[in-house]
Design a protein around this motif. Structure first.
Motif, short mmCIF file in Angstrom:
data_model
loop_
_atom_site.label_atom_id
_atom_site.label_comp_id
_atom_site.label_asym_id
_atom_site.label_seq_id
_atom_site.Cartn_x
_atom_site.Cartn_y
_atom_site.Cartn_z
N SER A 12 0.81 -1.21 0.00
CA SER A 12 0.00 0.00 0.00
C SER A 12 0.85 1.26 0.00
N ASP A 14 -0.51 4.08 0.99
CA ASP A 14 -1.02 4.69 2.21
C ASP A 14 -1.88 3.65 2.92
N GLN A 16 -3.44 3.30 5.79
CA GLN A 16 -4.69 3.72 6.43
C GLN A 16 -5.77 4.03 5.41
N ARG A 17 -5.39 4.71 4.34
CA ARG A 17 -6.35 5.04 3.27
C ARG A 17 -6.84 3.76 2.60
N LYS A 20 -9.35 1.91 4.84
CA LYS A 20 -10.64 2.61 4.82
C LYS A 20 -11.38 2.31 3.51
N PHE A 21 -10.68 2.35 2.38
CA PHE A 21 -11.28 2.07 1.08
C PHE A 21 -11.90 0.68 1.07
N ASP A 110 -7.79 0.04 -6.82
CA ASP A 110 -7.81 0.58 -5.46
C ASP A 110 -6.84 1.77 -5.39
N PRO A 111 -6.77 2.47 -4.25
CA PRO A 111 -5.92 3.65 -4.15
C PRO A 111 -4.42 3.40 -4.39
N SER A 112 -3.96 2.16 -4.29
CA SER A 112 -2.55 1.86 -4.55
C SER A 112 -2.33 1.28 -5.95
#
Length: 128
Positions: A12, A14, A16-17, A20-21, A110-112
């Motif tokens: 990841s 981030d 934590q982000r 949460k996602f 996803d965010p990563s």
């Protein structure tokens, strides 16, 4: 078969982000973190741990089987947040749902930058 999937670490940018996602999208349960890990759990005691690795990482593919009602809620979240998604893994059919394997499915990032697949029918027949 006695082997059962227990946990995985998802690289990841981030943690934590990312937690949460996934927590919101998969309707998972937040778990206590330790060390570099932000943790959530899924059904059957499966633990997802998010951590920043010390190296660059290639994107991975993670598929999640959801019931129809959960898929509806997840898809509504994807649309509400305007998260780009596709009906195919080649990312050619933008903003659509596939009807493969007798169910429904979408692909998103996803965010990563990992590839997520949300499906309502397993690729394998149900045992029993």
């Amino acid at each position: 078969m006695t082997a059962q999937f227990n946990h995985t670490i998802i690289a990841s940018l981030d943690p934590q982000r990312m937690a949460k996602f996934y927590l919101d999208l998969l309707e998972a349960r937040e778990e206590p973190g330790w060390g570099p890990f932000a943790n959530i759990s899924l059904a059957h005691g499966v633990l997802l741990q998010f951590a920043s690795p010390p190296i660059d990482f290639p994107p991975q593919h993670y598929a999640y089987l959801l019931d129809d009602e959960h898929f509806d809620r997840a898809y509504a979240t994807v649309c509400k947040r305007e998260i780009e998604h596709w009906a195919d893994p080649q990312r050619q059919l933008a903003g659509r749902i596939n009807r493969d394997h007798g169910g429904r499915g979408i692909y998103l990032l996803d965010p990563s930058g990992h590839y997520l697949e949300l499906i309502t029918r397993s690729y394998l027949p149900v045992a029993g």
